[in-house]
Design a protein around this motif. Sequence first.
Motif, mmCIF file in Angstrom:
data_model
loop_
_atom_site.group_PDB
_atom_site.id
_atom_site.type_symbol
_atom_site.label_atom_id
_atom_site.label_comp_id
_atom_site.label_asym_id
_atom_site.label_seq_id
_atom_site.Cartn_x
_atom_site.Cartn_y
_atom_site.Cartn_z
ATOM 1 N N VAL A 50 0.835 -1.201 0.000
ATOM 2 C CA VAL A 50 0.000 0.000 0.000
ATOM 3 C C VAL A 50 0.870 1.251 0.000
ATOM 4 N N ASP A 51 1.915 1.240 0.798
ATOM 5 C CA ASP A 51 2.822 2.396 0.857
ATOM 6 C C ASP A 51 3.458 2.669 -0.503
ATOM 7 N N LEU A 52 3.907 1.624 -1.163
ATOM 8 C CA LEU A 52 4.549 1.788 -2.473
ATOM 9 C C LEU A 52 3.559 2.298 -3.515
ATOM 10 N N MET A 53 2.355 1.769 -3.485
ATOM 11 C CA MET A 53 1.323 2.199 -4.429
ATOM 12 C C MET A 53 0.948 3.662 -4.198
ATOM 13 N N GLU A 54 0.918 4.054 -2.936
ATOM 14 C CA GLU A 54 0.590 5.445 -2.603
ATOM 15 C C GLU A 54 1.633 6.400 -3.154
ATOM 16 N N VAL A 55 2.900 6.057 -3.007
ATOM 17 C CA VAL A 55 3.986 6.903 -3.512
ATOM 18 C C VAL A 55 3.947 6.960 -5.039
ATOM 19 N N LYS A 83 -5.342 13.879 -2.377
ATOM 20 C CA LYS A 83 -5.774 13.908 -0.976
ATOM 21 C C LYS A 83 -6.328 12.565 -0.531
ATOM 22 N N MET A 84 -7.150 11.956 -1.392
ATOM 23 C CA MET A 84 -7.733 10.662 -1.045
ATOM 24 C C MET A 84 -6.662 9.580 -0.981
ATOM 25 N N ASN A 85 -5.681 9.669 -1.834
ATOM 26 C CA ASN A 85 -4.559 8.741 -1.830
ATOM 27 C C ASN A 85 -3.862 8.747 -0.466
ATOM 28 N N ASN A 86 -3.649 9.937 0.049
ATOM 29 C CA ASN A 86 -3.024 10.072 1.369
ATOM 30 C C ASN A 86 -3.916 9.507 2.472
ATOM 31 N N ASP A 87 -5.219 9.783 2.387
ATOM 32 C CA ASP A 87 -6.147 9.268 3.404
ATOM 33 C C ASP A 87 -6.206 7.752 3.386
ATOM 34 N N LEU A 88 -6.195 7.153 2.198
ATOM 35 C CA LEU A 88 -6.220 5.694 2.113
ATOM 36 C C LEU A 88 -4.948 5.084 2.705
ATOM 37 N N GLU A 89 -3.818 5.719 2.451
ATOM 38 C CA GLU A 89 -2.559 5.224 3.022
ATOM 39 C C GLU A 89 -2.605 5.293 4.542
ATOM 40 N N ARG A 90 -3.183 6.364 5.082
ATOM 41 C CA ARG A 90 -3.295 6.504 6.531
ATOM 42 C C ARG A 90 -4.253 5.459 7.103
ATOM 43 N N ILE A 91 -5.333 5.163 6.377
ATOM 44 C CA ILE A 91 -6.247 4.118 6.836
ATOM 45 C C ILE A 91 -5.524 2.777 6.889
ATOM 46 N N GLY A 92 -4.690 2.515 5.880
ATOM 47 C CA GLY A 92 -3.892 1.288 5.900
ATOM 48 C C GLY A 92 -2.974 1.233 7.105
ATOM 49 N N ASP A 93 -2.357 2.360 7.427
ATOM 50 C CA ASP A 93 -1.482 2.422 8.602
ATOM 51 C C ASP A 93 -2.263 2.148 9.886
ATOM 52 N N LEU A 94 -3.458 2.704 9.974
ATOM 53 C CA LEU A 94 -4.281 2.519 11.168
ATOM 54 C C LEU A 94 -4.773 1.076 11.287
#
Length: 218
Positions: A50-55, A83-94
């Motif tokens: 997920v992190d790699l895809m977000e970047v 913005k949504m890309n960042n939010d999805l990455e944060r949801i993955g982290d959570l």
Amino acid sequence: MILHRKIQKIKKRLLAIGAIVEEQVDLAVKSIVNRDSELAQKVIDGDVAVDLMEVDLEEECLKVLALHQPMAVDLRMIIAILKMNNDLERIGDLAVDATERAIVLVEQEPVDFPFDFSTMSQAVQKMLKQSLDALINLDMELAVQVCASDDAVDAIHAAVYRTVAEELVKKPQHVSQLLTYLSVSRYLERIADHTTNIAEDVIYLVKGNIVRHQDDIY
């Protein structure tokens, strides 16, 4: 049109990330309910992708901005995707943070959930699904519904905090487990917050104005 095709491709990549994150949240919930450390580890291991895809998606959005200098609706779409890309990455982290609590629970003496975990987790997962559906269909009514649902999740988390405080007095021997469950509740509440951000960005795409902190949209 080249720009339109690139934007559609970027949107599809965002939705692909959304599908993975949605599954990560589902597995996180199951790992907590079943006290399953192997399932929790699967969520943790999957976060790298997920992190790699977000970047990669962020870099692609920036390239489109630099090379095509989009205007109006196209510009709003790319900004919203960033913005949504960042939010999805944060949801993955959570989701990872929550599953780490599942691993802790395995090592602790079992105690009952101090709150209705099923209701809270289902509400959060429903919000996430609806926010992605709203993005796919640019459905503002569904996005508004997601935003309104956040209040219910906030209320559950506030109740969890009060319940845990009361239980700590009654059962101080369970302090570790109770605080772990409180952390889980907090992570779910934060996932709901980021999901609300996504829904608000869908409204931004449709209406063309920023609606964060505006209660009248509900």
